[in-house]
Design an enzyme around this catalytic site. Structure first.
Site, PDB file in Angstrom:
ATOM      1  N   HIS A 267       0.880  -1.180   0.000  1.00 50.92           N
ATOM      2  CA  HIS A 267       0.000   0.000   0.000  1.00 50.92           C
ATOM      3  C   HIS A 267       0.914   1.225   0.000  1.00 50.92           C
ATOM      4  O   HIS A 267       1.650   1.443  -0.948  1.00 50.92           O
ATOM      5  CB  HIS A 267      -0.927  -0.109   1.216  1.00 50.92           C
ATOM      6  N   HIS A 308      -2.647  -2.166  -9.821  1.00 53.80           N
ATOM      7  CA  HIS A 308      -3.569  -1.547  -8.872  1.00 53.80           C
ATOM      8  C   HIS A 308      -4.846  -2.369  -8.846  1.00 53.80           C
ATOM      9  O   HIS A 308      -5.271  -2.874  -9.881  1.00 53.80           O
ATOM     10  CB  HIS A 308      -3.885  -0.103  -9.310  1.00 53.80           C
ATOM     11  N   ASP A 364       2.691   5.456  -6.938  1.00 56.97           N
ATOM     12  CA  ASP A 364       3.948   5.316  -6.204  1.00 56.97           C
ATOM     13  C   ASP A 364       5.162   5.148  -7.098  1.00 56.97           C
ATOM     14  O   ASP A 364       6.291   5.203  -6.618  1.00 56.97           O
ATOM     15  CB  ASP A 364       3.866   4.108  -5.264  1.00 56.97           C
TER      16      ASP A 364
HETATM   17  N1  ACO Z   1       4.395  -7.025 -10.698  1.00 63.03           N
HETATM   18  C1  ACO Z   1       4.245  -8.219 -11.297  1.00 63.03           C
HETATM   19  N2  ACO Z   1       3.080  -8.879 -11.388  1.00 63.03           N
HETATM   20  C2  ACO Z   1       2.015  -8.285 -10.836  1.00 63.03           C
HETATM   21  C3  ACO Z   1       2.106  -7.020 -10.189  1.00 63.03           C
HETATM   22  C4  ACO Z   1       3.353  -6.391 -10.136  1.00 63.03           C
HETATM   23  N3  ACO Z   1       3.500  -5.204  -9.557  1.00 63.03           N
HETATM   24  N4  ACO Z   1       0.875  -6.675  -9.736  1.00 63.03           N
HETATM   25  C5  ACO Z   1       0.055  -7.675 -10.080  1.00 63.03           C
HETATM   26  N5  ACO Z   1       0.745  -8.651 -10.734  1.00 63.03           N
HETATM   27  C6  ACO Z   1       0.186  -9.864 -11.335  1.00 63.03           C
HETATM   28  C7  ACO Z   1      -0.174 -10.889 -10.272  1.00 63.03           C
HETATM   29  O1  ACO Z   1       0.896 -11.776 -10.031  1.00 63.03           O
HETATM   30  C8  ACO Z   1      -1.356 -11.567 -10.907  1.00 63.03           C
HETATM   31  O2  ACO Z   1      -0.867 -12.445 -11.896  1.00 63.03           O
HETATM   32  P1  ACO Z   1      -1.585 -13.879 -12.119  1.00 63.03           P
HETATM   33  O3  ACO Z   1      -2.960 -13.540 -12.608  1.00 63.03           O
HETATM   34  O4  ACO Z   1      -0.726 -14.550 -13.132  1.00 63.03           O
HETATM   35  O5  ACO Z   1      -1.588 -14.562 -10.788  1.00 63.03           O
HETATM   36  C9  ACO Z   1      -2.074 -10.455 -11.657  1.00 63.03           C
HETATM   37  O6  ACO Z   1      -1.047  -9.496 -11.954  1.00 63.03           O
HETATM   38  C10 ACO Z   1      -3.167  -9.801 -10.844  1.00 63.03           C
HETATM   39  O7  ACO Z   1      -2.583  -9.303  -9.642  1.00 63.03           O
HETATM   40  P2  ACO Z   1      -3.256  -9.369  -8.219  1.00 63.03           P
HETATM   41  O8  ACO Z   1      -2.203  -9.610  -7.194  1.00 63.03           O
HETATM   42  O9  ACO Z   1      -4.436 -10.301  -8.242  1.00 63.03           O
HETATM   43  O10 ACO Z   1      -3.804  -7.890  -8.124  1.00 63.03           O
HETATM   44  P3  ACO Z   1      -4.334  -7.227  -6.819  1.00 63.03           P
HETATM   45  O11 ACO Z   1      -5.437  -6.352  -7.250  1.00 63.03           O
HETATM   46  O12 ACO Z   1      -4.604  -8.229  -5.754  1.00 63.03           O
HETATM   47  O13 ACO Z   1      -3.063  -6.386  -6.327  1.00 63.03           O
HETATM   48  C11 ACO Z   1      -1.515  -4.671  -5.987  1.00 63.03           C
HETATM   49  C12 ACO Z   1      -2.917  -5.039  -6.494  1.00 63.03           C
HETATM   50  C13 ACO Z   1      -1.346  -5.145  -4.526  1.00 63.03           C
HETATM   51  C14 ACO Z   1      -1.359  -3.153  -6.027  1.00 63.03           C
HETATM   52  C15 ACO Z   1      -0.467  -5.352  -6.894  1.00 63.03           C
HETATM   53  O14 ACO Z   1      -0.603  -4.909  -8.219  1.00 63.03           O
HETATM   54  C16 ACO Z   1       0.956  -5.130  -6.388  1.00 63.03           C
HETATM   55  O15 ACO Z   1       1.448  -5.886  -5.533  1.00 63.03           O
HETATM   56  N6  ACO Z   1       1.667  -4.080  -6.934  1.00 63.03           N
HETATM   57  C17 ACO Z   1       2.975  -3.747  -6.442  1.00 63.03           C
HETATM   58  C18 ACO Z   1       2.887  -2.976  -5.152  1.00 63.03           C
HETATM   59  C19 ACO Z   1       2.398  -1.559  -5.358  1.00 63.03           C
HETATM   60  O16 ACO Z   1       2.876  -0.856  -6.240  1.00 63.03           O
HETATM   61  N7  ACO Z   1       1.468  -1.130  -4.514  1.00 63.03           N
HETATM   62  C20 ACO Z   1       0.943   0.237  -4.533  1.00 63.03           C
HETATM   63  C21 ACO Z   1      -0.482   0.253  -4.900  1.00 63.03           C
HETATM   64  S1  ACO Z   1      -1.040   1.903  -5.021  1.00 63.03           S
HETATM   65  C22 ACO Z   1      -1.289   2.367  -3.446  1.00 63.03           C
HETATM   66  O17 ACO Z   1      -1.504   1.596  -2.550  1.00 63.03           O
HETATM   67  C23 ACO Z   1      -1.206   3.735  -3.172  1.00 63.03           C
END
Ligand code: ACO
Length: 430
Positions: A267, A308, A364
């Site tokens: 987050h 996201h 971010d």
């Molecule tokens: N890098 C690589 N793969 C990713 C990323 C990433 N940053 N984000 C999602 N994926 C992939 C997942 O592995 C998943 O793949 P799969 O379908 O093969 O299993 C698919 O994309 C969907 O991802 P989820 O984890 O289901 O997406 P979710 O909505 O649960 O997660 C999150 C959202 C937590 C923001 C995620 O994208 C992440 O971890 N990003 C990196 C951390 C980040 O930048 N957080 C800041 C968010 S903005 C904020 O809070 C202000």
């Protein structure tokens, strides 16, 4: 066609008709669907609230597919261009842009509340010299509830107003004190001649000069970053604020919990994680190898600052931030990690893995580069997020309190442990 949903329970053959309102059915309407009198009734299973609306809210609107973000109906791009953080926080909290006199009164109230009680300073001095400033921040915000016991009067409008002024005004002071503590510098008292962000820079960076003169470009850049971070509807920390607040605890305690939720790397800790990631990649030539590791899922490596839960296109805040980065770098010089970030974005935006999963830069991805160029250590990044988000947290907390649909939040579970069994005396256990 009626706005209803017909459900046939194939276990019993019974038919149900549930009203649909605002594109939702009420989860409680499912409870009547039972196989017999002993059946508790049907529930939904929705870990991580992927498809559950927990409230009605009139504060922030997001269209994740189109990349739209509105505060009280106003597009984020227009606010970033023309507003400032104090005006935007007023909008978020009270629903309308302030008139000139309302803006003046609001600014005066906030300016009058920037000082911290001397005992709060003493409290903060107790932290280890290298304590993470976000740990200091969230503990100190929680401690404020012991200084303002009137905050317990959560259904008293005036009391809520007082705590709102205190919180909006004091979070920059707490953040700056946490920063100064973590680098061993003496605390700097607020300078009420300066703007909200100008004073914040003063409390952070003033040395021996008699009067600190904030750089106007950096003060404005910080103001815009604060606007962009002020609210984002029902994210993890805001949901924490609502959930904790639903027990009717005071807003300081609830906000400490919200800040704790923001601290996590998935987050508000993500911009800290982005900078660490860019540092580890080290050079543009290592970018393809890193992308390969992300795609292979090596050691759960993610491309931090990408993806996201709601945005499935370019985060509109990231677009504004990219522009501000250019402005800030004209003052501070370019952040050497920028080249790596740009190359990561370039490759990711044309790579099938990221494209098919609709993974785009989020707020971010670039904010950390700006903060670092402005002289903030990475540990301060989540704190810089928490300052403006305080406006959103309070607005959402108040909306929850005044919403007659709301009660203490209490999800259900599907129990998967052992069924009832007899206690085994210690000597008979295998
Ligand atoms: N890098 C690589 N793969 C990713 C990323 C990433 N940053 N984000 C999602 N994926 C992939 C997942 O592995 C998943 O793949 P799969 O379908 O093969 O299993 C698919 O994309 C969907 O991802 P989820 O984890 O289901 O997406 P979710 O909505 O649960 O997660 C999150 C959202 C937590 C923001 C995620 O994208 C992440 O971890 N990003 C990196 C951390 C980040 O930048 N957080 C800041 C968010 S903005 C904020 O809070 C202000």
């Amino acid at each position: 066609m009626p706005d209803t949903l017909s459900i046939i329970d194939n276990r019993t053959g019974k038919k149900y008709e549930l009203p649909i309102q605002d594109g939702t059915i009420r989860a409680m309407d499912l409870r009547q669907i039972k196989t017999g009198p002993d059946d508790f009734g049907l529930m939904t299973y929705d870990p991580a609230f992927m498809n559950t609306a927990n409230c009605r809210s009139a504060i922030t609107y997001i269209d994740g597919e189109k990349g739209v973000l509105l505060y009280r109906g106003y597009p984020i791009e227009q606010l970033a261009e023309d507003s400032n953080y104090l005006e935007t926080s007023y909008l978020i909290l009270f629903g309308e842009l302030p008139t000139a006199s309302q803006q003046q009164a609001w600014t005066r109230e906030i300016t009058l509340h920037t000082m911290l009680h001397e005992n709060i300073k003493k409290f903060m001095e107790g932290f280890q010299y290298d304590a993470h400033p976000m740990g200091i921040f969230l503990s100190t915000v929680g401690a404020l509830s012991t200084f303002y016991p009137d905050a317990k009067q959560i259904f008293d409008r005036e009391s809520r107003g007082r705590q709102t002024h205190r919180l909006i005004a004091k979070v920059p002071s707490i953040a700056a004190y946490a920063f100064r503590h973590s680098i061993g510098r003496p605390y700097v008292y607020p300078d009420n001649d300066l703007s909200f962000t100008g004073n914040f820079l003063n409390m952070l960076f003033k040395m021996t000069e008699l009067k600190y003169q904030p750089n106007p470009v950096l003060a404005r850049a910080l103001d815009v970053l604060f606007i962009l971070h002020a609210d984002h509807e029902q994210n993890c920390s805001t949901s924490a604020m609502r959930l904790i607040g639903s027990s009717h605890v005071d807003p300081y305690s609830a906000l400490a919990g919200a800040a704790a939720a923001l601290y996590g790397p998935l987050h508000g800790g993500a911009n800290e994680a982005v900078l660490r990631m860019l540092g580890e990649i080290g050079s543009v030539k290592n970018v393809p190898e890193f992308i390969k590791r992300v795609k292979n899922g090596d050691g759960n490596v993610r491309l931090m600052g990408f993806g996201h839960r709601v945005y499935k296109s370019y985060d509109p805040r990231a677009k504004v931030i990219k522009k501000i980065a250019d402005l800030v770098f004209t003052v501070t010089g370019k952040n050497p990690l920028l080249e790596i970030a740009l190359e990561l974005e370039r490759i990711a935006l044309q790579d099938e893995y990221f494209v098919s999963r609709k993974l785009y830069p989020n707020v971010d991805f670039y904010s950390g580069l700006i903060y670092q160029a402005m002289g903030f250590p990475v540990e301060m990044f989540p704190v810089l997020f928490a300052i403006p988000r305080t406006a959103g947290w309070i607005a959402q907390w108040e909306e929850m309190l005044l919403d007659s649909d709301q009660k203490i939040a209490r999800p259900r579970q599907i129990y998967s442990g052992p069924i009832q069994r007899e206690y085994i005396p210690r000597e008979k256990r295998q």
